[in-house]
Design an enzyme around this catalytic site. Sequence first.
Site, short mmCIF file in Angstrom:
data_model
loop_
_atom_site.label_atom_id
_atom_site.label_comp_id
_atom_site.label_asym_id
_atom_site.label_seq_id
_atom_site.Cartn_x
_atom_site.Cartn_y
_atom_site.Cartn_z
N GLU A 66 -10.32 -11.54 36.48
CA GLU A 66 -9.93 -12.05 35.14
C GLU A 66 -9.28 -11.21 34.38
OE1 GLU A 66 -12.29 -13.09 31.19
OE2 GLU A 66 -13.60 -13.09 32.82
N ARG B 253 -5.75 -10.46 25.94
CA ARG B 253 -5.63 -9.59 24.52
C ARG B 253 -4.77 -8.78 24.43
NH1 ARG B 253 -12.03 -7.69 25.34
NH2 ARG B 253 -12.77 -9.70 25.99
N THR C 245 -10.39 -14.58 27.85
CA THR C 245 -10.34 -15.06 26.28
C THR C 245 -9.27 -15.95 25.96
OG1 THR C 245 -10.37 -12.35 26.17
CG2 THR C 245 -9.85 -13.24 24.04
N LYS D 116 -20.14 -19.09 31.27
CA LYS D 116 -20.24 -17.76 31.26
C LYS D 116 -21.44 -17.60 30.16
CE LYS D 116 -17.27 -15.32 28.61
NZ LYS D 116 -15.97 -14.59 28.24
#
Length: 203
Positions: free
Chosen positions: A40, A44, A67, A127
């Site tokens: 993953e 960011r 994200t 998640k």
Amino acid sequence: MSIRDIMEAAPVIPVLVLDGSVDPIELAQVLVENGLPVIEVTLRTEEALPAIEEMSRVEGAIVGAGTVLNAVDLYEAVDYGARFIVSPGLTDGVVRAAVDKRVPILPGVANAGDIMRGLDLGLDHFKFFPAEAAGGLKALKALTGPFGGVHFCPTGGIREDTAEDWLSHPNVLCVGGSWILPSGETDLDRVARRAQKAAGLSR
């Protein structure tokens, strides 16, 4: 490949924040070779999308974007080669975008209401985030009472020494781990050792 297939590929999904200090192709090769094929890359940093594109070329790597906050993020990540999507929360817009692009999604949930909204949208893999701050393993055990058919990838605050506790829960298929590549780490030999140890965790 379904989201369950992705979650069952390895006990730990490395959660990476890439800033250009590590070559993404070499990093992906190290992770795959040491038993962690699912990767993953969090959106960011400016380096994230190009890294997803490069890492996706590594044989055996299953690279996703984390994200992901909105549909625009999702469409862009898929265009760069992301094979799955991870979001910190659950929104109709992101889930519908994932359905539109036919890309597996793992949205973040922290409570019963989140899970119920996800079930309404046809999802049953989530998640659990932020795992420790949201009540830890005790909270997750409580949630799996009414939601026994739901499976989770807890992420957030999980450490190398606590990961196996989480993985021992039958509704946990994998955990997300930032300890595989901690902030400032550039030594890929150390990353390899952490990855190999994480890949050997029992579940």
